[in-house]
Design an enzyme around this catalytic site. Structure first.
Site, short mmCIF file in Angstrom:
data_model
loop_
_atom_site.label_atom_id
_atom_site.label_comp_id
_atom_site.label_asym_id
_atom_site.label_seq_id
_atom_site.Cartn_x
_atom_site.Cartn_y
_atom_site.Cartn_z
N HIS A 107 -2.40 8.26 22.91
CA HIS A 107 -1.04 8.04 22.45
C HIS A 107 0.01 8.63 23.38
O HIS A 107 1.12 8.10 23.47
CB HIS A 107 -0.90 8.57 21.02
CG HIS A 107 -1.69 7.78 20.03
ND1 HIS A 107 -2.26 8.34 18.89
CD2 HIS A 107 -2.04 6.47 20.02
CE1 HIS A 107 -2.91 7.39 18.23
NE2 HIS A 107 -2.79 6.26 18.89
N HIS A 122 -7.19 -3.37 17.76
CA HIS A 122 -7.96 -2.64 16.73
C HIS A 122 -7.02 -1.64 16.06
O HIS A 122 -7.06 -0.45 16.34
CB HIS A 122 -9.17 -1.95 17.36
CG HIS A 122 -10.16 -2.90 17.94
ND1 HIS A 122 -9.95 -3.54 19.15
CD2 HIS A 122 -11.36 -3.33 17.48
CE1 HIS A 122 -10.98 -4.33 19.40
NE2 HIS A 122 -11.84 -4.22 18.41
N GLU A 172 -6.70 -6.27 12.71
CA GLU A 172 -7.63 -5.35 12.06
C GLU A 172 -8.58 -6.16 11.18
O GLU A 172 -8.15 -6.85 10.26
CB GLU A 172 -6.89 -4.32 11.22
CG GLU A 172 -7.80 -3.32 10.53
CD GLU A 172 -8.82 -2.67 11.48
OE1 GLU A 172 -10.02 -2.77 11.20
OE2 GLU A 172 -8.37 -2.10 12.50
N ASP A 197 -10.50 -10.87 14.19
CA ASP A 197 -11.08 -10.19 15.34
C ASP A 197 -10.06 -10.15 16.47
O ASP A 197 -9.68 -11.20 17.00
CB ASP A 197 -12.34 -10.95 15.76
CG ASP A 197 -13.07 -10.31 16.93
OD1 ASP A 197 -12.51 -9.40 17.56
OD2 ASP A 197 -14.21 -10.72 17.20
N ASP A 251 -8.51 -0.48 21.79
CA ASP A 251 -9.25 0.76 21.57
C ASP A 251 -10.24 0.60 20.41
O ASP A 251 -10.07 1.19 19.36
CB ASP A 251 -8.30 1.94 21.32
CG ASP A 251 -7.46 1.75 20.07
OD1 ASP A 251 -7.23 0.59 19.67
OD2 ASP A 251 -7.04 2.76 19.47
#
Length: 294
Positions: free
Chosen positions: A19, A42, A119, A147, A168
């Site tokens: 981050h 993700h 997600e 996906d 990620d």
């Protein structure tokens, strides 16, 4: 397939690296007037409770963001921007709320910018939708229950030809190590000038070791600049405790590989990484590295 939950890991040393790097990228990309489209492949739940059951079960935040709450003396600018961002989601210390990448990205976007959140975990997707709804961001933020590896293909290149993609995954599934470079390779063919930021764990498995090498080869083949940063906080060796039980160290290190990084990112991380080694290092194996190419 759906066992991984980022809530157990929110605010750990890997999140600090990820981050801090993400914010440094966003600060630069949002200087230019042209609209930016950001993708989070993700996204997770978006917001996490540091005092919740998940976070307290793993206690990983204690060796990450919690250690950084009360730093004395000057702090590198990139790290300060990260700390200020986390602080903005809290009203007092100790901090109880940790923003995931969806909320961090949205915080830096302008009204004209867009954010696509992917997600696939059913519980996290539902929680993410509820959390994002609180922002009342309207069409700026879209939550897509699909996906992310496949979903971004349909939206590249973005209309403005300016984009940031954060990838990620948990890497809980070994196939992620192959899907990440496959997605980046496809994305570069569709949108060569986009900024691609990939987080990955540094663990004793060949797939993890090979991933940054594959991304570097990809960037060089596409004649695109790249940057590779790593942060190690402890040894990866398994040891035995006083009772003779085998103790695994958990995640000892992680890396960020960025293709088409802002020109300001290298200097920002060059100052920040050694600071994080001192602040978050748990043993003599703590270290960092920074490499780049064009």
């Amino acid at each position: 397939m759906f066992s991984y939950r980022h809530a157990f890991h929110a605010g750990n040393h890997a999140d600090v690296l990820k981050h801090t790097t993400l914010i440094a990228i966003l600060q630069h990309l949002t200087i230019k007037e042209t609209a930016l489209m950001a993708f989070d492949t993700h996204a997770g739940a978006g917001l996490y409770r540091l005092d919740g059951d998940f976070a307290q079960t793993s206690a990983e935040a204690l060796e990450g963001i919690v250690k950084l709450q009360d730093l004395a003396g000057p702090v590198p600018a990139a790290l300060q921007a990260y700390l200020d961002t986390v602080a903005s989601f809290n009203t007092q210390k100790p901090w109880k709320v940790y923003p995931g990448s969806p909320f961090i990205i949205q915080k830096f976007l302008r009204e004209r910018d867009k954010l696509k959140l992917y997600e696939i975990h059913p519980t996290d997707a539902k929680t993410l939708s509820g959390n994002i709804a609180q922002l009342e961001a309207g069409r700026q933020v879209a939550v897509l229950r699909e996906d992310g590896f496949e979903g971004v293909r349909k939206l590249l290149p973005p209309p403005s030809r300016r984009g940031l993609l954060l990838c990620d995954p948990s890497y809980e599934m070994k196939t992620d190590y192959a899907r990440v470079p496959a997605m980046v390779d496809d994305a570069l063919q569709r949108f060569a000038t986009g900024t691609y930021a990939v987080w990955y764990p540094i663990i004793p498995r060949p797939e993890a070791h090979d991933l940054p090498k594959r991304l570097k080869t990809m960037a060089q083949r596409s004649d695109r600049p790249w940057l590779h940063a790593t942060l190690t906080v402890k040894s990866s060796k398994v040891h035995t405790d006083a009772q003779g039980n085998e103790v695994r160290p958990g995640l000892p290190a992680s890396g960020m590989f960025v293709i088409n990084p802002p020109h300001t990112l290298k200097d920002a991380l060059k100052e920040t990484l050694p600071f994080l080694v001192k602040a978050l290092g748990q043993d003599s194996n703590a270290a960092s590295s920074l490499d780049s190419g064009s």
